[in-house]
Design an enzyme around this catalytic site. Sequence first.
Site, PDB file in Angstrom:
ATOM      1  N   LYS A 140     -14.290 -59.675  60.908  1.00 44.19           N
ATOM      2  CA  LYS A 140     -13.724 -58.494  60.263  1.00 44.19           C
ATOM      3  C   LYS A 140     -14.804 -57.479  59.891  1.00 44.19           C
ATOM      4  O   LYS A 140     -14.551 -56.270  59.891  1.00 44.19           O
ATOM      5  CB  LYS A 140     -12.902 -58.899  59.036  1.00 44.19           C
ATOM      6  N   SER A 144      -9.734 -56.093  57.354  1.00 43.90           N
ATOM      7  CA  SER A 144      -9.424 -56.841  56.136  1.00 43.90           C
ATOM      8  C   SER A 144     -10.440 -56.453  55.082  1.00 43.90           C
ATOM      9  O   SER A 144     -11.516 -55.930  55.390  1.00 43.90           O
ATOM     10  CB  SER A 144      -9.501 -58.346  56.416  1.00 43.90           C
ATOM     11  N   TYR A 174     -14.133 -65.737  60.219  1.00 40.50           N
ATOM     12  CA  TYR A 174     -13.154 -64.671  59.991  1.00 40.50           C
ATOM     13  C   TYR A 174     -13.809 -63.459  59.337  1.00 40.50           C
ATOM     14  O   TYR A 174     -13.638 -62.325  59.793  1.00 40.50           O
ATOM     15  CB  TYR A 174     -12.018 -65.200  59.122  1.00 40.50           C
TER      16      TYR A 174
END
Length: 304
Positions: A189, A172, A185
């Site tokens: 990533k 991402s 998160y």
Amino acid sequence: MNLILEFLLLVGVIIYSYLESLVKFFIPRRRKSVTGQTVLITGAGHGIGRLTAYEFAKQKSRLVLWDINKRGVEETADKCRKLGAVVHVFVVDCSNRAEIYNSVDQVKREVGDVEIVVNNAGAIYPADLLSAKDEEITKTFEVNILGHFWIIKALLPSMLRRNSGHIVTVASVCGHGVIPYLIPYCSSKFAAVGFHRALTAELDTLGKTGIQTSCLCPVFVNTGFTKNPSTRLWPVLEPEEVARSLINGILTNKKMIFVPSYINISLILEKGPGFSSKHPHGGSQQPVTPIPGDLTPSSDFLKH
């Protein structure tokens, strides 16, 4: 001052986009064939994983689809078969190491060697750090990065023997920049991007130039995990656009696939002099790039 810097950033992005378009028009990249190749896609039950499966089905690849959601992955498989692909479906929890290893063994027995793997399964639990539950943080890392380790450890030996294959890491833009309320998160990533880069370097050191690696880094994708998303410079993408960019990147052996492509230059410019982010209480946070815009996280749980 921030508006001036954002204007300069926008000008840089526009110039980069025009130059990139001209280069692509006059010097198109050669695309490889994946017809008949066995492609394993995790998180294929919906979203980016499902649409990526459709793109490979159009290329007449042989598909191995994994997802924890049996109904979702079966729906994906049905559409892929209608597109003319041979499809094998497995219900797999990509946070479970033993289940991953057992499923890979089953794939080898029933299907054969995997030539392309797309590590797409993902988990996200939006919350501020202190509100994030311990088990949700653990699950985020188990799916978003540790699962990549177990899958590649299981599939890499056959790729090394053949000196052939393609390993795709779905990360991402949050692996390059940061956003509040998504600390686990973003951290996972960043780890995924690091995994891709380190694996690429290791394969190069081993002289295994026949094994390709790619890393997908899209900006915000309209998969329903945020409410009222808005950004000044970075758009909210539809999954179809991301899947098309991913398949094009794979077919041209592109290492880092940013969607949209100008995100690359945007990140470089924002990390340059004069673009350091300011902490709300003062001070500088270089070299980490803040993601521009305003996203209000929902309570939804996302799997790619």
